[in-house]
Scaffold this motif. Structure first.
Motif, short mmCIF file in Angstrom:
data_model
loop_
_atom_site.label_atom_id
_atom_site.label_comp_id
_atom_site.label_asym_id
_atom_site.label_seq_id
_atom_site.Cartn_x
_atom_site.Cartn_y
_atom_site.Cartn_z
N ALA A 21 30.71 20.62 79.98
CA ALA A 21 30.03 21.53 80.91
C ALA A 21 30.50 21.42 82.37
O ALA A 21 30.89 22.43 82.98
N PRO A 22 30.53 20.22 82.98
CA PRO A 22 30.94 20.17 84.39
C PRO A 22 32.40 20.57 84.60
O PRO A 22 32.72 21.29 85.56
N ILE A 54 34.16 22.64 82.85
CA ILE A 54 34.26 24.10 82.71
C ILE A 54 33.86 24.76 84.04
O ILE A 54 34.51 25.70 84.51
N ASN A 89 31.99 14.26 73.74
CA ASN A 89 32.65 13.66 74.90
C ASN A 89 31.98 14.18 76.16
O ASN A 89 32.12 15.36 76.51
N ALA A 90 31.23 13.29 76.78
CA ALA A 90 30.65 13.59 78.10
C ALA A 90 31.28 12.58 79.06
O ALA A 90 30.62 11.93 79.85
N ALA A 97 35.39 15.44 80.44
CA ALA A 97 34.44 16.56 80.48
C ALA A 97 33.96 16.85 81.91
O ALA A 97 33.16 17.75 82.12
N GLY A 125 25.58 13.64 76.97
CA GLY A 125 25.62 14.64 78.04
C GLY A 125 24.82 15.85 77.61
O GLY A 125 24.09 15.81 76.61
N ASP A 129 24.61 20.51 77.94
CA ASP A 129 25.18 21.78 78.41
C ASP A 129 24.15 22.64 79.11
O ASP A 129 24.51 23.52 79.91
N ASN A 168 23.01 20.39 73.55
CA ASN A 168 24.25 19.59 73.63
C ASN A 168 25.01 19.78 72.33
O ASN A 168 24.56 20.47 71.41
N LYS A 169 26.16 19.16 72.24
CA LYS A 169 27.06 19.30 71.09
C LYS A 169 26.30 19.18 69.77
O LYS A 169 25.42 18.34 69.62
N PHE A 219 26.55 24.00 69.35
CA PHE A 219 25.53 23.16 70.00
C PHE A 219 24.23 23.18 69.21
O PHE A 219 24.01 24.09 68.41
O1 MRU Z 1 32.24 22.13 73.11
P1 MRU Z 1 32.40 21.10 74.18
O2 MRU Z 1 33.42 20.08 73.86
O3 MRU Z 1 32.61 21.73 75.54
O4 MRU Z 1 30.99 20.38 74.23
C1 MRU Z 1 30.78 19.40 75.21
C2 MRU Z 1 29.44 18.77 75.15
O5 MRU Z 1 28.61 19.10 74.34
C3 MRU Z 1 29.16 17.75 76.20
O6 MRU Z 1 28.30 16.76 75.73
C4 MRU Z 1 28.48 18.45 77.40
O7 MRU Z 1 29.22 19.55 77.81
C5 MRU Z 1 28.31 17.52 78.55
S1 MRU Z 1 29.82 17.05 79.30
C6 MRU Z 1 29.45 16.03 80.60
#
Ligand code: MRU
Length: 363
Positions: free
Chosen positions: A55-56, A58, A170-171, A175, A247, A249, A259-260, A327
């Motif tokens: 998320a961050p 992106i 992966n947070a 990420a 982490g 989203d 989250n994921k 998610f």
């Molecule tokens: O699909 P992704 O790989 O973008 O998913 C990422 C996650 O779910 C992370 O846990 C979330 O974005 C937090 S990242 C600090």
């Protein structure tokens, strides 16, 4: 190019040729390759295809992307403010359509929009507004770094030396711009000699845990053990996990957390074994306009991610029905605390999250 992933920035603005430089995360851990993005389509694709993800990260990529596209718009519109503004909005909406769940994407684009509107009104100059947009995108990235560091400090206050930590997806640094969110307490713990033992869920279907988290933590010298998603029960039952850090989203106003995919299962298991389940969330991930988890749009991804991606050959029968949400939503009742850069929020989240945002707005 260095073999240590942590020596490269996840997202970077290259001002020599006004491009966005990212680590192509779809090639990790086999190849560390930096790629340059310049066009709207290249940036959109990189976000959609998870070349840049989390998320961050992106949000930062979108902010830099919108700045780069604004420079290109200026080449076409010059000082025609209405024409520039209409191109700006078009590019903003386009980038915003790349992924729906992580609120950081629209958050960062809206921050850029605010600056664009204010600067055009004040300066009546597209050229001066470009400078303001550049500064805002750089500020968004710096804020991400500072935020993750603070989350790390708060997170570390919740654990003790020698603890076992489980994380999902992966947070991490990959990420974000640095430190990660869920990994920030782990990196800080490493510096302070906490000797943490980390279990990284592989995170089917896109293997962010196997390909990214275990790679970056291992590169940093963290004691990390990779497990399949369905092994979390076993390590928890053996008493090897003292806390879960993940982490997110999007955090809804009531504390429900997207989250994921698979995070909800981990939270449920943590509850079963009395293990605290901590969600690390920059305030840019808190969306008080979304009342509860049911209102969060969950991204659906292509079937092929489940049936054949990452395998040498297809691993499911042709034509089989596939369900592939990217998610899930963990109900607030399973969340022990939400760790932000402005402090630690606990239930009832309606109150504690509003207080955190109020604290932010007062600063
Ligand atoms: O699909 P992704 O790989 O973008 O998913 C990422 C996650 O779910 C992370 O846990 C979330 O974005 C937090 S990242 C600090």
């Amino acid at each position: 190019m260095s073999k240590n992933i942590l020596e490269h920035n996840t997202v970077e603005l290259d001002e020599k040729d006004n491009s966005l430089v990212i680590i192509d995360q779809t090639l990790l851990p086999g190849r560390i390759e930096l790629i340059k993005l310049k066009t709207a389509e290249e940036i959109w694709d990189a976000i959609y295809l998870l070349k840049v993800r989390g998320a961050p990260a992106i949000g930062v990529a979108a902010a830099y992307g919108l700045y780069i596209l604004s420079l290109q718009a200026f080449d076409r519109t010059g000082e025609d403010i209405d024409a520039f503004r209409s191109e700006f909005i078009k590019q903003k909406d386009y980038l915003n359509s790349s992924r729906p769940t992580a609120v950081n994407l629209s958050w960062a684009l809206n921050m850029m929009d605010k600056v664009c509107t204010a600067s055009l009104a004040e300066t009546k100059s597209v050229e001066k507004t470009l400078k303001a947009l550049r500064d805002e995108s750089v500020r968004i990235q710096q804020e991400d770094i500072d935020t993750c560091k603070k989350i790390g400090e708060y997170g570390l206050s919740l654990i003790k030396k020698g603890d076992g930590i489980l994380t999902h997806c992966n947070a991490g640094q990959l990420a974000t711009s640095k430190y990660g969110t869920a990994t920030a307490p782990i990196y800080l713990g490493l510096e302070k000699g906490y000797d943490l033992k980390v279990f990284a869920d592989e995170t089917r279907p896109l293997l962010q845990g196997a390909r990214l988290t275990s790679f970056e933590l291992q590169s940093a010298g963290v004691d990390v053990t990779l497990i399949c998603d369905n092994m979390a029960y076993s390590v928890m039952k053996k008493g090897l996990v003292n806390a879960v850090f993940v982490g997110c989203d999007r955090v809804a106003a009531n504390g429900d957390v997207a989250n994921k995919i698979g995070t909800g299962g981990v939270a449920t298991l943590a509850r079963r074994f009395g293990i605290p389940f901590y969600v690390c969330a920059p305030t840019s991930t808190i969306d008080l306009n979304t009342k509860c988890g049911d209102d969060i749009k969950i991204e659906q991804r292509p079937d092929t991610e489940v049936t054949e991606m990452w395998y040498k050959e297809r691993m499911a029968p042709e034509g089989v029905k596939v369900f592939n949400p990217a998610f899930d939503v963990t109900d607030a009742e399973y969340v022990t605390a939400i760790i932000t850069e402005y402090g630690i929020a606990r239930a009832p989240y309606e109150t504690s999250l509003s207080e955190i945002i109020k604290k932010k707005n007062e600063q």
